[in-house]
Write a protein that holds these residues in place. Structure first.
Motif, PDB file in Angstrom:
ATOM      1  N   ALA A 178     -17.452  25.807 -26.925  1.00 53.91           N
ATOM      2  CA  ALA A 178     -18.815  25.332 -26.840  1.00 53.91           C
ATOM      3  C   ALA A 178     -18.811  23.893 -26.409  1.00 53.91           C
ATOM      4  CB  ALA A 178     -19.765  25.347 -28.032  1.00 53.91           C
ATOM      5  N   GLU A 179     -17.978  23.025 -27.167  1.00 51.10           N
ATOM      6  CA  GLU A 179     -17.984  21.605 -26.804  1.00 51.10           C
ATOM      7  C   GLU A 179     -17.338  21.563 -25.476  1.00 51.10           C
ATOM      8  OE1 GLU A 179     -16.656  20.157 -31.615  1.00 51.10           O
ATOM      9  OE2 GLU A 179     -15.272  20.199 -29.827  1.00 51.10           O
ATOM     10  N   ALA A 180     -16.210  22.082 -24.933  1.00 51.41           N
ATOM     11  CA  ALA A 180     -15.646  21.947 -23.749  1.00 51.41           C
ATOM     12  C   ALA A 180     -16.557  22.320 -22.494  1.00 51.41           C
ATOM     13  CB  ALA A 180     -14.377  22.677 -24.003  1.00 51.41           C
ATOM     14  N   LEU A 181     -17.303  23.320 -22.900  1.00 55.87           N
ATOM     15  CA  LEU A 181     -18.039  23.937 -21.656  1.00 55.87           C
ATOM     16  C   LEU A 181     -19.382  23.180 -21.596  1.00 55.87           C
ATOM     17  CD1 LEU A 181     -17.729  27.543 -22.868  1.00 55.87           C
ATOM     18  CD2 LEU A 181     -17.595  27.078 -20.620  1.00 55.87           C
ATOM     19  N   CYS A 182     -19.598  22.463 -22.449  1.00 55.05           N
ATOM     20  CA  CYS A 182     -20.639  21.398 -22.324  1.00 55.05           C
ATOM     21  C   CYS A 182     -20.183  19.812 -22.046  1.00 55.05           C
ATOM     22  CB  CYS A 182     -21.597  21.317 -23.626  1.00 55.05           C
ATOM     23  SG  CYS A 182     -22.575  22.854 -24.052  1.00 55.05           S
ATOM     24  N   GLY A 183     -19.064  19.875 -21.754  1.00 50.08           N
ATOM     25  CA  GLY A 183     -18.202  18.583 -21.149  1.00 50.08           C
ATOM     26  C   GLY A 183     -17.599  17.848 -22.184  1.00 50.08           C
TER      27      GLY A 183
ATOM     28  N   PRO B 202      -3.420  29.425 -32.581  1.00 46.83           N
ATOM     29  CA  PRO B 202      -4.537  30.005 -31.746  1.00 46.83           C
ATOM     30  C   PRO B 202      -4.178  29.580 -30.192  1.00 46.83           C
ATOM     31  CG  PRO B 202      -5.741  29.035 -33.500  1.00 46.83           C
ATOM     32  CD  PRO B 202      -4.175  28.758 -33.875  1.00 46.83           C
ATOM     33  N   LEU B 203      -4.689  30.561 -29.242  1.00 43.88           N
ATOM     34  CA  LEU B 203      -4.586  30.085 -27.803  1.00 43.88           C
ATOM     35  C   LEU B 203      -5.916  29.838 -27.362  1.00 43.88           C
ATOM     36  CD1 LEU B 203      -2.370  32.991 -26.421  1.00 43.88           C
ATOM     37  CD2 LEU B 203      -1.735  30.894 -26.867  1.00 43.88           C
ATOM     38  N   LEU B 204      -6.159  28.503 -27.299  1.00 48.03           N
ATOM     39  CA  LEU B 204      -7.289  27.816 -26.697  1.00 48.03           C
ATOM     40  C   LEU B 204      -7.188  27.087 -25.558  1.00 48.03           C
ATOM     41  CD1 LEU B 204      -8.800  26.576 -30.247  1.00 48.03           C
ATOM     42  CD2 LEU B 204      -9.002  28.726 -29.332  1.00 48.03           C
ATOM     43  N   GLY B 205      -7.740  27.349 -24.479  1.00 49.51           N
ATOM     44  CA  GLY B 205      -7.786  26.460 -23.215  1.00 49.51           C
ATOM     45  C   GLY B 205      -8.314  27.243 -22.174  1.00 49.51           C
ATOM     46  N   ARG B 206      -7.836  26.668 -20.986  1.00 53.90           N
ATOM     47  CA  ARG B 206      -8.227  27.140 -19.601  1.00 53.90           C
ATOM     48  C   ARG B 206      -7.066  27.335 -18.866  1.00 53.90           C
ATOM     49  NH1 ARG B 206     -12.897  24.032 -15.906  1.00 53.90           N
ATOM     50  NH2 ARG B 206     -13.980  25.856 -14.910  1.00 53.90           N
TER      51      ARG B 206
ATOM     52  N   GLY C  46      -9.287  29.191 -13.946  1.00 57.41           N
ATOM     53  CA  GLY C  46     -10.458  28.674 -14.396  1.00 57.41           C
ATOM     54  C   GLY C  46     -11.045  29.476 -15.636  1.00 57.41           C
ATOM     55  N   VAL C  47     -10.076  30.335 -16.126  1.00 51.75           N
ATOM     56  CA  VAL C  47     -10.597  31.456 -17.301  1.00 51.75           C
ATOM     57  C   VAL C  47     -10.573  30.659 -18.509  1.00 51.75           C
ATOM     58  CG1 VAL C  47     -10.475  33.519 -18.329  1.00 51.75           C
ATOM     59  CG2 VAL C  47      -9.934  33.495 -16.001  1.00 51.75           C
ATOM     60  N   TRP C  48     -11.497  30.452 -19.355  1.00 52.88           N
ATOM     61  CA  TRP C  48     -11.336  29.680 -20.711  1.00 52.88           C
ATOM     62  C   TRP C  48     -10.965  30.986 -21.598  1.00 52.88           C
ATOM     63  CZ3 TRP C  48     -12.872  24.597 -21.256  1.00 52.88           C
ATOM     64  CH2 TRP C  48     -13.497  24.139 -20.209  1.00 52.88           C
TER      65      TRP C  48
ATOM     66  N   GLU D  77     -18.568  49.480 -15.979  1.00 56.80           N
ATOM     67  CA  GLU D  77     -18.998  50.815 -15.488  1.00 56.80           C
ATOM     68  C   GLU D  77     -20.049  50.749 -14.873  1.00 56.80           C
ATOM     69  OE1 GLU D  77     -18.252  53.662 -18.634  1.00 56.80           O
ATOM     70  OE2 GLU D  77     -16.171  53.662 -18.518  1.00 56.80           O
ATOM     71  N   ARG D  78     -21.137  50.356 -15.410  1.00 65.56           N
ATOM     72  CA  ARG D  78     -22.595  50.284 -14.844  1.00 65.56           C
ATOM     73  C   ARG D  78     -23.374  49.167 -14.166  1.00 65.56           C
ATOM     74  NH1 ARG D  78     -25.844  53.632 -19.569  1.00 65.56           N
ATOM     75  NH2 ARG D  78     -24.224  55.065 -20.128  1.00 65.56           N
ATOM     76  N   GLY D  79     -22.351  48.268 -14.043  1.00 66.17           N
ATOM     77  CA  GLY D  79     -23.154  46.945 -13.445  1.00 66.17           C
ATOM     78  C   GLY D  79     -22.137  45.834 -13.078  1.00 66.17           C
ATOM     79  N   THR D  80     -22.597  44.730 -12.611  1.00 72.84           N
ATOM     80  CA  THR D  80     -21.731  43.445 -12.280  1.00 72.84           C
ATOM     81  C   THR D  80     -22.467  42.339 -12.994  1.00 72.84           C
ATOM     82  OG1 THR D  80     -21.123  44.751 -10.075  1.00 72.84           O
ATOM     83  CG2 THR D  80     -21.015  42.209 -10.395  1.00 72.84           C
ATOM     84  N   LEU D  81     -21.696  41.474 -13.499  1.00 73.49           N
ATOM     85  CA  LEU D  81     -22.323  40.249 -14.043  1.00 73.49           C
ATOM     86  C   LEU D  81     -21.674  39.002 -13.496  1.00 73.49           C
ATOM     87  CD1 LEU D  81     -23.907  38.613 -16.346  1.00 73.49           C
ATOM     88  CD2 LEU D  81     -21.786  38.916 -17.568  1.00 73.49           C
ATOM     89  N   GLU D  82     -22.710  38.265 -12.772  1.00 76.19           N
ATOM     90  CA  GLU D  82     -22.054  37.030 -12.253  1.00 76.19           C
ATOM     91  C   GLU D  82     -22.188  35.836 -13.149  1.00 76.19           C
ATOM     92  OE1 GLU D  82     -23.905  36.506  -8.346  1.00 76.19           O
ATOM     93  OE2 GLU D  82     -22.844  38.155  -7.638  1.00 76.19           O
ATOM     94  N   ALA D  83     -21.116  35.005 -13.156  1.00 74.08           N
ATOM     95  CA  ALA D  83     -21.561  33.818 -14.114  1.00 74.08           C
ATOM     96  C   ALA D  83     -20.602  32.697 -13.230  1.00 74.08           C
ATOM     97  CB  ALA D  83     -20.826  34.057 -15.254  1.00 74.08           C
ATOM     98  N   ASP D  84     -21.431  31.668 -14.084  1.00 72.27           N
ATOM     99  CA  ASP D  84     -20.765  30.204 -13.631  1.00 72.27           C
ATOM    100  C   ASP D  84     -19.360  30.021 -14.267  1.00 72.27           C
ATOM    101  OD1 ASP D  84     -22.870  29.374 -11.829  1.00 72.27           O
ATOM    102  OD2 ASP D  84     -23.978  28.749 -13.662  1.00 72.27           O
ATOM    103  N   GLU D  85     -19.284  30.278 -15.785  1.00 73.46           N
ATOM    104  CA  GLU D  85     -18.177  30.232 -16.334  1.00 73.46           C
ATOM    105  C   GLU D  85     -17.686  31.347 -17.070  1.00 73.46           C
ATOM    106  OE1 GLU D  85     -16.648  27.367 -16.190  1.00 73.46           O
ATOM    107  OE2 GLU D  85     -17.735  25.893 -15.657  1.00 73.46           O
ATOM    108  N   LEU D  86     -16.496  31.698 -17.384  1.00 77.43           N
ATOM    109  CA  LEU D  86     -16.120  32.931 -17.976  1.00 77.43           C
ATOM    110  C   LEU D  86     -15.070  32.627 -19.239  1.00 77.43           C
ATOM    111  CD1 LEU D  86     -15.660  35.958 -18.075  1.00 77.43           C
ATOM    112  CD2 LEU D  86     -13.746  35.741 -16.430  1.00 77.43           C
ATOM    113  N   VAL D  87     -15.446  33.265 -20.435  1.00 85.70           N
ATOM    114  CA  VAL D  87     -14.562  33.060 -21.640  1.00 85.70           C
ATOM    115  C   VAL D  87     -14.095  34.359 -22.114  1.00 85.70           C
ATOM    116  CG1 VAL D  87     -14.675  32.132 -24.059  1.00 85.70           C
ATOM    117  CG2 VAL D  87     -16.250  31.249 -22.417  1.00 85.70           C
ATOM    118  N   LEU D  88     -12.869  34.256 -22.327  1.00 84.59           N
ATOM    119  CA  LEU D  88     -12.015  35.597 -22.471  1.00 84.59           C
ATOM    120  C   LEU D  88     -11.818  35.394 -24.288  1.00 84.59           C
ATOM    121  CD1 LEU D  88     -10.627  38.164 -21.541  1.00 84.59           C
ATOM    122  CD2 LEU D  88      -8.485  36.700 -21.480  1.00 84.59           C
ATOM    123  N   ALA D  89     -12.041  36.368 -24.820  1.00 83.92           N
ATOM    124  CA  ALA D  89     -12.062  36.552 -26.297  1.00 83.92           C
ATOM    125  C   ALA D  89     -12.016  37.764 -26.831  1.00 83.92           C
ATOM    126  CB  ALA D  89     -13.473  35.768 -26.882  1.00 83.92           C
ATOM    127  N   THR D  90     -11.027  38.444 -26.420  1.00 75.37           N
ATOM    128  CA  THR D  90     -10.919  40.005 -26.723  1.00 75.37           C
ATOM    129  C   THR D  90      -9.739  40.143 -27.773  1.00 75.37           C
ATOM    130  OG1 THR D  90      -9.197  39.781 -24.722  1.00 75.37           O
ATOM    131  CG2 THR D  90     -11.495  40.626 -24.246  1.00 75.37           C
TER     132      THR D  90
END
Length: 442
Positions: A392-397, A361-365, A369-371, A236-249
């Motif tokens: 964290a492991e996957a995001l770090c390679g 669990p649903l774990l993946g990408r 490209g959404v983790w 509502e108040r801003g925009t976040l730019e990121a290299d990677e996006l993780v969905l954990a809702t």
């Protein structure tokens, strides 16, 4: 008579779904900063439940501090801060079913990951100095149907096939743990414990901030899109730019990334907390264990530091008022501890767990490209922490452990029809339990 604090809560709307939890009343309010303006980061995490917070902690521990966590309310506002507080091993999918799907070797490894996660939660609590009422008495599975041979066979099978050790408590010794004529024996899980989940997750979130990460509350992600190789998250108040996006809702949002979230089925569970019981509490629980039983829709309960008893249970697709939750929980409590039938239930609340059809669990990408780290059901403390490590492991390679979960993909849960079918399945399972109960007590 209700306590003054409970009367005050009832006058401020706490008697509507989902209700105000005992955890919130004891932990107090916490105002997290609101996301504003245009900001950038390496990894954006949408959702400040334990899966999202654990992902951020895992990244920071691996040297990636430029992480931002966004949440509609704040850390632990959903299931991760409103649950029963049990910390034990396993997935929502039963252990035997897991073995049947992947074989003994893989199942033992996957189950071992959750046992490691239990130990990791305990280490982080100590390392970060989180005051969250840890009780190491353990978690006890009580035999509702008085089937000693079945319980002992289960313990032996878990030891042999998963390397999972459980301590058999025969019926003659159960009074040393829990005093109720309702149960036969039980299985105690070594290394398990119970705690205050809201204090725990807030402590982790504060650690993220101390280490250089950023955590925002009251900052709902309205949309996500990818442009020029970067993700853009609009609030509502801003925009976040990121290299990677993780969905954990979890079960609290199903619209942000529909291709993944359409696989979620939110399922309600209910909890109530008694008035302080004083010396009546140890008369019922001589050892302060957390207890659940062998039915499909089991009771779960544990003692609290102020001599209250937290009591939870039921599985439903329905949201209910705290007054209705009190009626249901009182009925269930009286079946196990009849002399507590008339105690005041000063707190009552509900919450949404999220399940996938396959109960893993649903774990993946996804293809965009959404983790994602979602669908932890009723075994959330260990599995969400595990998910954070795997993300964290996957995001770090290192995607080796993430690859082990790829077989459990996001499959459409059926929408409203799926909810109706799910409720029918739960009713059928509860009917089977009632018939089994009658046979076992003839």
């Amino acid at each position: 008579m209700l306590s003054p604090e409970r009367r005050a809560a009832m006058n401020t709307g706490a008697e509507h779904w989902p209700g105000t939890s005992w955890y919130e009343s004891k932990a107090g309010s916490r105002d997290w900063p609101v996301f504003e303006g245009r900001q950038r980061c390496r990894v954006a995490i949408v959702g400040a439940g334990l899966a999202g917070i654990a992902t951020a902690i895992g990244l920071i521990e691996r040297g990636l501090e430029d992480v931002v966590v966004l949440d509609d309310q704040g850390p632990g506002a959903g299931a991760s801060g409103r649950n029963g507080g049990f910390v034990f091993a396993g997935y929502s999918l039963g252990n035997d079913a897991l073995i049947g799907q992947v074989g003994e070797e893989a199942a033992a490894r996957l189950h071992g990951y959750t046992r490691d996660a239990v130990a990791l939660i305990r280490r982080r609590i100590e390392r970060f100095g989180i005051e969250c009422h840890v009780n190491d008495a353990g978690v006890l599975l009580a035999d509702w149907f008085d089937e000693a041979e079945t319980m002992q066979a289960t313990a032996e099978r878990m030891r042999r096939r998963l390397g999972f050790e459980l301590e058999w408590i025969p019926a003659a010794r159960m009074n040393d743990w829990v005093r109720s004529n309702r149960y036969g024996g039980g299985l105690l899980e070594p290394g398990s414990f119970h705690f205050h989940p809201l204090r725990h997750i807030r402590g982790l979130a504060e650690r993220i901030e101390t280490a250089g990460g950023r955590v925002f509350g009251r900052s709902r992600a309205l949309s996500v899109d990818r442009s020029s190789g970067r993700w853009r998250v609009e609030t509502e108040r801003g925009t976040l730019e990121a290299d990677e996006l993780v969905l954990a809702t979890g079960g609290y949002d199903r619209k942000l990334v529909p291709s993944v979230q359409r696989a979620l089925q939110p399922v309600a569970t209910y909890i109530a907390v008694t008035e302080p019981l004083g010396d009546r509490l140890p008369r019922h629980l001589p050892r302060p264990v957390a207890v659940y039983d062998t039915r499909f829709a089991f009771d779960y309960y544990r003692p609290l530091p102020d001599t209250r008893l937290l009591w939870g249970g039921r599985i439903s697709m329905a949201s209910r008022s705290p007054a209705a939750i009190r009626r249901l929980m009182r009925r269930d409590l009286a079946r196990v501890f009849p002399d507590l039938e008339n105690v005041q239930l000063e707190y009552a609340w509900g919450g949404w767990m999220s399940y996938a059809r396959h109960e893993m669990p649903l774990l993946g990408r996804n293809r965009d490209g959404v983790w994602h780290a979602l669908a932890f059901g009723g075994h959330g403390m260990a599995t969400t922490t595990l998910a954070g490590e795997i993300m964290a492991e996957a995001l770090c390679g290192d995607g080796r452990r993430l690859a082990e979960f790829e077989r459990w993909r996001p499959v459409w849960a059926g929408g409203p029809l799926g909810r109706a079918v799910g409720q029918g399945i739960y009713w059928q399972a509860q009917l089977r339990d009632r018939l089994r109960d009658r046979r076992s007590h003839l």
